[in-house]
Design an enzyme around this catalytic site. Structure first.
Site, short mmCIF file in Angstrom:
data_model
loop_
_atom_site.label_atom_id
_atom_site.label_comp_id
_atom_site.label_asym_id
_atom_site.label_seq_id
_atom_site.Cartn_x
_atom_site.Cartn_y
_atom_site.Cartn_z
N CYS A 110 0.86 -1.18 0.00
CA CYS A 110 0.00 0.00 0.00
C CYS A 110 0.89 1.23 0.00
O CYS A 110 1.89 1.26 0.72
CB CYS A 110 -0.89 -0.04 1.24
SG CYS A 110 -1.98 1.38 1.41
N HIS A 153 -9.17 -3.59 -2.49
CA HIS A 153 -8.20 -2.89 -1.64
C HIS A 153 -8.55 -1.40 -1.57
O HIS A 153 -8.59 -0.82 -0.47
CB HIS A 153 -6.78 -3.10 -2.23
CG HIS A 153 -5.69 -2.39 -1.51
ND1 HIS A 153 -4.70 -3.06 -0.82
CD2 HIS A 153 -5.40 -1.07 -1.36
CE1 HIS A 153 -3.86 -2.17 -0.30
NE2 HIS A 153 -4.26 -0.95 -0.62
N GLU A 154 -8.81 -0.79 -2.74
CA GLU A 154 -9.11 0.66 -2.76
C GLU A 154 -10.46 0.97 -2.11
O GLU A 154 -10.59 1.95 -1.38
CB GLU A 154 -9.05 1.21 -4.19
CG GLU A 154 -7.70 1.08 -4.87
CD GLU A 154 -6.51 1.54 -4.04
OE1 GLU A 154 -6.65 2.48 -3.24
OE2 GLU A 154 -5.43 0.94 -4.19
N HIS A 157 -10.24 1.19 1.55
CA HIS A 157 -9.76 2.50 2.04
C HIS A 157 -10.93 3.45 2.30
O HIS A 157 -10.87 4.27 3.21
CB HIS A 157 -8.80 3.15 1.03
CG HIS A 157 -7.39 2.69 1.16
ND1 HIS A 157 -6.66 2.80 2.32
CD2 HIS A 157 -6.56 2.12 0.25
CE1 HIS A 157 -5.45 2.32 2.12
NE2 HIS A 157 -5.36 1.89 0.87
#
Length: 184
Positions: A110, A153-154, A157
């Site tokens: 990351c 993953h994004e 966030h």
């Protein structure tokens, strides 16, 4: 142009907040933020530009990573057939996913996490993501393999979740049930 100095690091409180929806149609300011996210990811993959500006290579970036707590992500990645998927999305959502799981065999990294954190990060093998692009069009993407992992993953966030939250603390390399490893 965004640089590594614009990216907040692990421990910054914005990375643990649930980001706000972006009102549609997006403001010029929100569009500029999203444009800067996709520009960073593209520039970071160009060795000359990356070296000149000291950019760490990335394949995805979310607005909270530049201290903007809004639901925006940019992904610039190739799939297993070498097709380029380049998307900058407002309010991306996973609207469906497979039961089958996958994980990156080499583990995830990351841009907000400077150290390497070993372990398998279980993800859905296939996801369908919906969002709105910079032109205001609704986009629906069916993803698998690396692109599916990057989008998850994004989107994490945007929900205040870091990739290492998914790693088995007792046994980072424990076998993930019903999962296929994805090679980079």
């Amino acid at each position: 142009m965004l640089t590594m100095n614009d990216i907040v690091r692990d421990g910054h409180p914005v990375l643990r907040k649930v980001a706000e929806e972006v009102p549609m149609p997006p403001s010029q300011e929100d569009k500029a933020v999203l444009e800067s996210l996709i520009e960073y990811v593209k520039n970071s993959q160009d060795p000359e530009v990356a070296q000149k500006h000291g950019l760490r290579p990335g394949i995805g970036l979310a607005a909270p990573q530049i201290n903007v707590s809004k639901r925006m992500i940019a992904v610039h990645v190739t799939d297993e057939k070498d097709n380029l998927l380049s998307h900058a999305l407002f309010n991306p959502k996973i609207i469906s996913h497979s039961v089958e799981r996958s994980y990156l065999a080499a583990g995830e990294g990351c841009l907000s996490v400077d150290e390497s954190i070993p372990g398998f990060v279980p993800r859905y093998a296939r996801v369908t993501v919906k969002g709105v692009d910079l032109e205001g069009n609704e986009v629906k993407l069916r993803l698998k393999g690396l692109p599916a992992i990057v989008f998850q993953h994004e989107i994490d966030h945007l929900n205040g979740i870091m990739f290492y939250d998914h790693i088995n603390k007792q046994d980072p390399y424990a076998e993930v049930p019903d999962a296929k490893p994805v090679e980079r």
